[in-house]
Design a protein around this motif. Structure first.
Motif, PDB file in Angstrom:
ATOM      1  N   GLU A 241       0.853  -1.255  -0.011  1.00  0.00           N
ATOM      2  CA  GLU A 241      -0.095   0.001   0.075  1.00  0.00           C
ATOM      3  C   GLU A 241       0.885   1.308   0.008  1.00  0.00           C
ATOM      4  O   GLU A 241       2.183   1.213  -0.136  1.00  0.00           O
ATOM      5  CB  GLU A 241      -0.944  -0.179   1.201  1.00  0.00           C
ATOM      6  CG  GLU A 241      -1.696  -1.222   1.363  1.00  0.00           C
ATOM      7  CD  GLU A 241      -2.667  -1.484   2.398  1.00  0.00           C
ATOM      8  OE1 GLU A 241      -3.001  -0.238   2.842  1.00  0.00           O
ATOM      9  OE2 GLU A 241      -3.068  -2.405   2.704  1.00  0.00           O
ATOM     10  N   ASN A 242       0.217   2.444   0.265  1.00  0.00           N
ATOM     11  CA  ASN A 242       1.057   3.686   0.320  1.00  0.00           C
ATOM     12  C   ASN A 242       2.138   3.807   1.140  1.00  0.00           C
ATOM     13  O   ASN A 242       1.890   3.152   2.217  1.00  0.00           O
ATOM     14  CB  ASN A 242      -0.144   4.885   0.199  1.00  0.00           C
ATOM     15  CG  ASN A 242      -0.852   4.878  -1.041  1.00  0.00           C
ATOM     16  OD1 ASN A 242      -0.468   4.199  -1.885  1.00  0.00           O
ATOM     17  ND2 ASN A 242      -2.083   5.389  -0.776  1.00  0.00           N
ATOM     18  N   ARG A 243       3.017   4.523   1.164  1.00  0.00           N
ATOM     19  CA  ARG A 243       4.017   4.868   1.980  1.00  0.00           C
ATOM     20  C   ARG A 243       3.528   5.898   2.863  1.00  0.00           C
ATOM     21  O   ARG A 243       2.710   6.831   2.659  1.00  0.00           O
ATOM     22  CB  ARG A 243       5.319   5.455   1.384  1.00  0.00           C
ATOM     23  CG  ARG A 243       5.935   4.419   0.539  1.00  0.00           C
ATOM     24  CD  ARG A 243       7.302   4.786   0.254  1.00  0.00           C
ATOM     25  NE  ARG A 243       8.211   3.872  -0.581  1.00  0.00           N
ATOM     26  CZ  ARG A 243       8.886   2.859  -0.174  1.00  0.00           C
ATOM     27  NH1 ARG A 243       9.094   2.770   1.382  1.00  0.00           N
ATOM     28  NH2 ARG A 243       9.596   1.857  -0.786  1.00  0.00           N
ATOM     29  N   ARG A 245       4.281   9.033   5.866  1.00  0.00           N
ATOM     30  CA  ARG A 245       4.842  10.340   5.984  1.00  0.00           C
ATOM     31  C   ARG A 245       6.302  10.155   5.992  1.00  0.00           C
ATOM     32  O   ARG A 245       7.193  10.804   5.570  1.00  0.00           O
ATOM     33  CB  ARG A 245       4.261  11.450   6.935  1.00  0.00           C
ATOM     34  CG  ARG A 245       2.622  11.825   6.402  1.00  0.00           C
ATOM     35  CD  ARG A 245       2.283  12.628   7.544  1.00  0.00           C
ATOM     36  NE  ARG A 245       0.862  13.118   7.053  1.00  0.00           N
ATOM     37  CZ  ARG A 245       0.037  13.877   7.713  1.00  0.00           C
ATOM     38  NH1 ARG A 245       0.749  14.538   8.769  1.00  0.00           N
ATOM     39  NH2 ARG A 245      -1.063  14.242   7.330  1.00  0.00           N
ATOM     40  N   LYS A 246       6.776   9.235   6.801  1.00  0.00           N
ATOM     41  CA  LYS A 246       8.166   8.941   7.168  1.00  0.00           C
ATOM     42  C   LYS A 246       8.824   8.025   6.181  1.00  0.00           C
ATOM     43  O   LYS A 246       9.901   7.627   6.306  1.00  0.00           O
ATOM     44  CB  LYS A 246       8.118   8.235   8.351  1.00  0.00           C
ATOM     45  CG  LYS A 246       7.772   9.317   9.691  1.00  0.00           C
ATOM     46  CD  LYS A 246       7.834   8.594  11.042  1.00  0.00           C
ATOM     47  CE  LYS A 246       7.452   9.448  12.067  1.00  0.00           C
ATOM     48  NZ  LYS A 246       7.463   8.747  13.468  1.00  0.00           N
ATOM     49  N   GLY A 247       8.057   7.722   4.860  1.00  0.00           N
ATOM     50  CA  GLY A 247       8.433   6.749   4.025  1.00  0.00           C
ATOM     51  C   GLY A 247       8.495   5.361   4.231  1.00  0.00           C
ATOM     52  O   GLY A 247       8.937   4.591   3.309  1.00  0.00           O
ATOM     53  N   ARG A 248       7.796   4.880   5.203  1.00  0.00           N
ATOM     54  CA  ARG A 248       7.695   3.508   5.460  1.00  0.00           C
ATOM     55  C   ARG A 248       6.778   2.858   4.540  1.00  0.00           C
ATOM     56  O   ARG A 248       5.752   3.521   4.357  1.00  0.00           O
ATOM     57  CB  ARG A 248       7.702   3.461   6.964  1.00  0.00           C
ATOM     58  CG  ARG A 248       8.790   3.600   7.781  1.00  0.00           C
ATOM     59  CD  ARG A 248       8.276   3.449   9.392  1.00  0.00           C
ATOM     60  NE  ARG A 248       8.200   2.172   9.697  1.00  0.00           N
ATOM     61  CZ  ARG A 248       8.892   1.249   9.825  1.00  0.00           C
ATOM     62  NH1 ARG A 248      10.298   1.344   9.994  1.00  0.00           N
ATOM     63  NH2 ARG A 248       8.587   0.148  10.236  1.00  0.00           N
ATOM     64  N   LEU A 249       6.556   1.691   4.339  1.00  0.00           N
ATOM     65  CA  LEU A 249       5.903   1.122   3.076  1.00  0.00           C
ATOM     66  C   LEU A 249       4.958   0.274   4.023  1.00  0.00           C
ATOM     67  O   LEU A 249       5.094  -0.491   4.917  1.00  0.00           O
ATOM     68  CB  LEU A 249       6.759   0.215   2.331  1.00  0.00           C
ATOM     69  CG  LEU A 249       5.562  -0.620   1.227  1.00  0.00           C
ATOM     70  CD1 LEU A 249       5.049   0.696   0.185  1.00  0.00           C
ATOM     71  CD2 LEU A 249       6.473  -1.459   0.362  1.00  0.00           C
ATOM     72  N   ARG A 250       3.555   0.416   3.778  1.00  0.00           N
ATOM     73  CA  ARG A 250       2.594  -0.422   4.373  1.00  0.00           C
ATOM     74  C   ARG A 250       2.178  -1.553   3.733  1.00  0.00           C
ATOM     75  O   ARG A 250       2.011  -1.510   2.586  1.00  0.00           O
ATOM     76  CB  ARG A 250       1.221   0.691   4.708  1.00  0.00           C
ATOM     77  CG  ARG A 250       0.132  -0.171   5.317  1.00  0.00           C
ATOM     78  CD  ARG A 250      -0.915   0.758   5.723  1.00  0.00           C
ATOM     79  NE  ARG A 250      -1.932  -0.024   6.347  1.00  0.00           N
ATOM     80  CZ  ARG A 250      -3.029   0.486   6.889  1.00  0.00           C
ATOM     81  NH1 ARG A 250      -3.176   1.986   6.958  1.00  0.00           N
ATOM     82  NH2 ARG A 250      -3.988  -0.168   7.543  1.00  0.00           N
ATOM     83  N   ILE A 251       2.396  -2.664   4.539  1.00  0.00           N
ATOM     84  CA  ILE A 251       2.008  -3.966   3.811  1.00  0.00           C
ATOM     85  C   ILE A 251       0.920  -4.827   4.335  1.00  0.00           C
ATOM     86  O   ILE A 251       0.497  -4.527   5.655  1.00  0.00           O
ATOM     87  CB  ILE A 251       3.222  -4.896   3.903  1.00  0.00           C
ATOM     88  CG1 ILE A 251       3.592  -5.248   5.414  1.00  0.00           C
ATOM     89  CG2 ILE A 251       4.451  -4.181   3.078  1.00  0.00           C
ATOM     90  CD1 ILE A 251       4.706  -6.335   5.529  1.00  0.00           C
ATOM     91  N   THR A 252       0.184  -5.592   3.714  1.00  0.00           N
ATOM     92  CA  THR A 252      -0.892  -6.390   4.088  1.00  0.00           C
ATOM     93  C   THR A 252      -0.518  -7.869   4.008  1.00  0.00           C
ATOM     94  O   THR A 252       0.309  -8.278   3.001  1.00  0.00           O
ATOM     95  CB  THR A 252      -2.276  -6.028   3.625  1.00  0.00           C
ATOM     96  OG1 THR A 252      -2.732  -4.888   3.491  1.00  0.00           O
ATOM     97  CG2 THR A 252      -3.261  -7.180   3.939  1.00  0.00           C
ATOM     98  N   TYR A 253      -0.497  -8.451   5.188  1.00  0.00           N
ATOM     99  CA  TYR A 253       0.212  -9.998   5.251  1.00  0.00           C
ATOM    100  C   TYR A 253      -0.809 -10.632   5.738  1.00  0.00           C
ATOM    101  O   TYR A 253      -1.679 -10.461   6.410  1.00  0.00           O
ATOM    102  CB  TYR A 253       1.399  -9.889   5.631  1.00  0.00           C
ATOM    103  CG  TYR A 253       1.623  -9.388   7.225  1.00  0.00           C
ATOM    104  CD1 TYR A 253       1.333 -10.159   8.352  1.00  0.00           C
ATOM    105  CD2 TYR A 253       1.802  -8.247   7.770  1.00  0.00           C
ATOM    106  CE1 TYR A 253       1.225 -10.015   9.573  1.00  0.00           C
ATOM    107  CE2 TYR A 253       1.692  -7.719   8.792  1.00  0.00           C
ATOM    108  CZ  TYR A 253       1.445  -8.583   9.909  1.00  0.00           C
ATOM    109  OH  TYR A 253       1.599  -8.212  11.173  1.00  0.00           O
ATOM    110  N   GLY A 254      -0.771 -12.062   5.541  1.00  0.00           N
ATOM    111  CA  GLY A 254      -1.505 -13.050   6.078  1.00  0.00           C
ATOM    112  C   GLY A 254      -0.626 -14.219   7.010  1.00  0.00           C
ATOM    113  O   GLY A 254       0.387 -14.304   6.487  1.00  0.00           O
ATOM    114  N   ARG A 255      -1.469 -14.363   8.102  1.00  0.00           N
ATOM    115  CA  ARG A 255      -0.864 -15.444   8.913  1.00  0.00           C
ATOM    116  C   ARG A 255      -1.667 -16.631   8.710  1.00  0.00           C
ATOM    117  O   ARG A 255      -2.989 -16.539   8.979  1.00  0.00           O
ATOM    118  CB  ARG A 255      -0.742 -14.954  10.361  1.00  0.00           C
ATOM    119  CG  ARG A 255       0.182 -14.080  10.668  1.00  0.00           C
ATOM    120  CD  ARG A 255       1.926 -14.342  10.471  1.00  0.00           C
ATOM    121  NE  ARG A 255       1.951 -15.297  11.686  1.00  0.00           N
ATOM    122  CZ  ARG A 255       2.631 -14.935  12.932  1.00  0.00           C
ATOM    123  NH1 ARG A 255       2.695 -13.664  13.293  1.00  0.00           N
ATOM    124  NH2 ARG A 255       2.813 -15.756  13.680  1.00  0.00           N
TER     125      ARG A 255
END
Length: 258
Positions: A241-243, A245-255
């Protein structure tokens, strides 16, 4: 287009093996039945054989949507009936009142017999039943020698494939933030561990990416990649997903949950 550019370097030996299988079927018009392949290997077979006009392929693992499946490569004028996949189903019977047998117990028992991993398929564990699939070529050996799982005595019961049970598999979705898609960074977020520890786990070969051991922490993870972490379970990168404001990348993951 060079087919090799779509795969990782460590996958090249298997790609070449699939090309040999395809060439064999195309040359002498005889089928090639593989062992049980993991999902990544199945993807490679499908990519390499592709839409060939003379060589066809099908997958079957004993039950629809099995994770591990055998591949049958065959001439275009033949049909891939289920019987040609040479798969046997075993049910494990034991005293459930006094013991519990899990997936790891069955896996360990089979490998301790010297049975190669590609000669048995999915292992299904539920409250009602414990089953696994095996290649017909080792079925008699397994039936005679599989007498214990963990420390529990067992008895194997041969069943027709129609009696197979498919356990329900679900992914519990969560989100997190990563600074990059390096394997050690992604694992640290998913399993909530310090990055220094995940780096050590990877270098000690306790992590698999797409069913292959990876020992390089800098390996990049892509969407739909599956991570298997020894004793900590399985996960899957589902979306980017979008980064922030601090430039970190948002991810969606499954367990993985059962």
């Amino acid at each position: 287009m060079d087919i090799y550019q779509h795969f990782r370097k460590e996958e090249l030996p298997f790609i070449q093996q699939v090309e040999d299988w395809k060439r064999q079927v195309n040359t002498i018009y005889e089928e090639k039945l593989t062992g049980f392949l993991d999902p990544r290997e199945q993807q490679i077979v499908a990519s390499v054989v592709g839409q060939d006009e003379t060589v066809k392929f099908e997958f079957f693992g004993g039950v629809p949507f099995a994770e591990r499946q055998r591949a049958l490569l065959y001439p275009f004028y033949e049909q891939a009936e289920e019987r040609r996949f040479q798969i046997e189903l075993f049910e494990v019977d034991y005293a459930r009142k006094f013991a519990t047998i899990n997936h790891r117990d069955v896996l360990g028992a089979l490998t301790s017999l010297g049975v190669k991993r590609d000669l048995f398929g999915d292992i299904t564990v539920s409250e009602e039943v414990l089953q696994f699939f095996a290649a017909k070529e080792v079925a008699d050996f397994v039936r005679l020698n599989f007498t214990k799982a963990g420390n529990t005595p067992v008895q194997l019961i041969h069943q027709p494939l129609s009696k197979s049970v498919r356990s329900k598999e679900e992914w519990r979705e969560e989100t997190g933030f990563v600074s990059s898609l390096r394997l050690d960074v992604v694992i640290a977020t998913i399993y909530r561990l310090p990055r220094s520890k995940t780096k050590q786990y990877i270098e000690r070969e306790r992590v698999k990416l797409n069913w292959r051991i990876v020992d390089d922490p800098s390996t990049l993870v892509k969407v739909d990649d599956v991570i298997s972490f020894s004793k900590k379970g399985r996960s899957k990168l589902m979306a980017l997903e979008n980064r922030s404001r601090k430039g970190r990348l948002r991810i969606t993951y499954g367990r993985k949950t059962l």
